[in-house]
Each structure stands twice: as C-alpha cells, then as structure tokens.
Design a protein around this motif. Sequence first.
Motif, PDB file in Angstrom:
ATOM      1  N   TYR A  78      47.870  53.400  68.347  1.00  0.00           N
ATOM      2  CA  TYR A  78      49.048  52.582  68.065  1.00  0.00           C
ATOM      3  C   TYR A  78      49.991  53.305  67.094  1.00  0.00           C
ATOM      4  O   TYR A  78      51.207  53.368  67.316  1.00  0.00           O
ATOM      5  CB  TYR A  78      48.621  51.229  67.497  1.00  0.00           C
ATOM      6  N   GLU A  79      49.434  53.842  66.013  1.00  0.00           N
ATOM      7  CA  GLU A  79      50.277  54.524  65.024  1.00  0.00           C
ATOM      8  C   GLU A  79      50.922  55.775  65.614  1.00  0.00           C
ATOM      9  O   GLU A  79      52.089  56.073  65.316  1.00  0.00           O
ATOM     10  CB  GLU A  79      49.447  54.878  63.789  1.00  0.00           C
ATOM     11  N   THR A  80      50.205  56.468  66.471  1.00  0.00           N
ATOM     12  CA  THR A  80      50.782  57.643  67.126  1.00  0.00           C
ATOM     13  C   THR A  80      51.936  57.239  68.036  1.00  0.00           C
ATOM     14  O   THR A  80      53.003  57.872  68.021  1.00  0.00           O
ATOM     15  CB  THR A  80      49.702  58.395  67.930  1.00  0.00           C
ATOM     16  N   LEU A  81      51.745  56.184  68.805  1.00  0.00           N
ATOM     17  CA  LEU A  81      52.808  55.701  69.679  1.00  0.00           C
ATOM     18  C   LEU A  81      54.027  55.264  68.873  1.00  0.00           C
ATOM     19  O   LEU A  81      55.166  55.588  69.228  1.00  0.00           O
ATOM     20  CB  LEU A  81      52.304  54.529  70.531  1.00  0.00           C
ATOM     21  N   LYS A  82      53.812  54.545  67.780  1.00  0.00           N
ATOM     22  CA  LYS A  82      54.924  54.091  66.940  1.00  0.00           C
ATOM     23  C   LYS A  82      55.679  55.281  66.325  1.00  0.00           C
ATOM     24  O   LYS A  82      56.905  55.253  66.225  1.00  0.00           O
ATOM     25  CB  LYS A  82      54.438  53.141  65.840  1.00  0.00           C
ATOM     26  N   LEU A  83      54.958  56.297  65.910  1.00  0.00           N
ATOM     27  CA  LEU A  83      55.619  57.502  65.394  1.00  0.00           C
ATOM     28  C   LEU A  83      56.496  58.129  66.472  1.00  0.00           C
ATOM     29  O   LEU A  83      57.652  58.482  66.225  1.00  0.00           O
ATOM     30  CB  LEU A  83      54.578  58.519  64.907  1.00  0.00           C
ATOM     31  N   TYR A  84      55.951  58.257  67.661  1.00  0.00           N
ATOM     32  CA  TYR A  84      56.687  58.850  68.771  1.00  0.00           C
ATOM     33  C   TYR A  84      57.928  58.036  69.110  1.00  0.00           C
ATOM     34  O   TYR A  84      59.020  58.580  69.253  1.00  0.00           O
ATOM     35  CB  TYR A  84      55.771  58.967  69.996  1.00  0.00           C
ATOM     36  N   GLU A  85      57.768  56.718  69.212  1.00  0.00           N
ATOM     37  CA  GLU A  85      58.885  55.843  69.567  1.00  0.00           C
ATOM     38  C   GLU A  85      59.975  55.819  68.503  1.00  0.00           C
ATOM     39  O   GLU A  85      61.150  55.628  68.818  1.00  0.00           O
ATOM     40  CB  GLU A  85      58.393  54.419  69.810  1.00  0.00           C
ATOM     41  N   SER A  86      59.593  56.026  67.239  1.00  0.00           N
ATOM     42  CA  SER A  86      60.590  55.998  66.167  1.00  0.00           C
ATOM     43  C   SER A  86      61.302  57.342  66.000  1.00  0.00           C
ATOM     44  O   SER A  86      62.148  57.479  65.129  1.00  0.00           O
ATOM     45  CB  SER A  86      59.937  55.589  64.846  1.00  0.00           C
ATOM     46  N   GLY A  87      60.944  58.302  66.828  1.00  0.00           N
ATOM     47  CA  GLY A  87      61.587  59.604  66.763  1.00  0.00           C
ATOM     48  C   GLY A  87      60.850  60.622  65.920  1.00  0.00           C
ATOM     49  O   GLY A  87      61.265  61.767  65.821  1.00  0.00           O
ATOM     50  N   ALA A  88      59.755  60.215  65.307  1.00  0.00           N
ATOM     51  CA  ALA A  88      58.962  61.137  64.473  1.00  0.00           C
ATOM     52  C   ALA A  88      57.932  61.846  65.353  1.00  0.00           C
ATOM     53  O   ALA A  88      56.723  61.749  65.143  1.00  0.00           O
ATOM     54  CB  ALA A  88      58.300  60.373  63.338  1.00  0.00           C
ATOM     55  N   ARG A  89      58.441  62.568  66.333  1.00  0.00           N
ATOM     56  CA  ARG A  89      57.554  63.194  67.320  1.00  0.00           C
ATOM     57  C   ARG A  89      56.685  64.287  66.712  1.00  0.00           C
ATOM     58  O   ARG A  89      55.552  64.502  67.148  1.00  0.00           O
ATOM     59  CB  ARG A  89      58.380  63.707  68.484  1.00  0.00           C
ATOM     60  N   GLY A  90      57.184  64.955  65.705  1.00  0.00           N
ATOM     61  CA  GLY A  90      56.379  65.971  65.015  1.00  0.00           C
ATOM     62  C   GLY A  90      55.178  65.348  64.321  1.00  0.00           C
ATOM     63  O   GLY A  90      54.062  65.879  64.388  1.00  0.00           O
ATOM     64  N   TYR A  91      55.398  64.214  63.681  1.00  0.00           N
ATOM     65  CA  TYR A  91      54.290  63.497  63.042  1.00  0.00           C
ATOM     66  C   TYR A  91      53.295  62.989  64.093  1.00  0.00           C
ATOM     67  O   TYR A  91      52.090  63.008  63.882  1.00  0.00           O
ATOM     68  CB  TYR A  91      54.795  62.309  62.222  1.00  0.00           C
TER      69      TYR A  91
END
Length: 117
Positions: A78-91
Amino acid sequence: MNWLLVMTGAAVGAPLRYLTDRAVQSRHDSLFPWGTFTVNLAGSFVLGLLTGVSSVHTHLLLGTGLCGALTTYSTFSYETLKLYESGARGYALANVTGSVAAGLGAVWLGVETAALL
C-alpha cells in the motif's frame, strides 16, 4: 493449544508493529516508510534466527504469531503504491528494491547467527 500460541504471539506482535512504526516514522521527515521497513527487517531477522530452533511451539509463537503480526506485506504494498501515485516514484522504487534486498539480507543474517548459537 496451537492457536493459543499463535494468538499470544500476535497479541504482542501487532502492538509492537504499531508502536515501532510510529516511533521510527516520527524520527524521519521523509516520505519513505521507514517504520514499515524497520518492522519488516526485524521480522525477517527473527524468522532467520528461528531456523535453528526445532520446537514447533516456538515457531508457532514467534514465527507465525509474533512475526506474522509484526511484519506486513500489505502495508508495504500500500505504501509503495501511494508513493508511486503521489509522484514519488524514486521512493517507491527504493522501497521495493531496498525492502527486498534488506529483507533477504536480514533473514540470511538471522540464519547465520542461529548457526553460531
């Protein structure tokens, strides 16, 4: 009896996960989910340590119960998906690669430590 061991371990693991996550995350001013990363590494290490223990009861209490409630693949996802969706793809990429690599390293370290004991 087995279910009681699992339940007892989980009763300790779930609050430990929550408290550890909050304590670790509060110390970092970052989008990276350090709390989840920490509990998953700790659980991987403990599971590695358990390879040297032959007791089924210990595995049920600590492996299935404690580590099952302590670690969390769903929150990691979930946290990985949220990072990706928020534009923090590097994180998001760092979370996936770092968690898998560090988790494998932690379980290996646990196995090696168990072999020394």
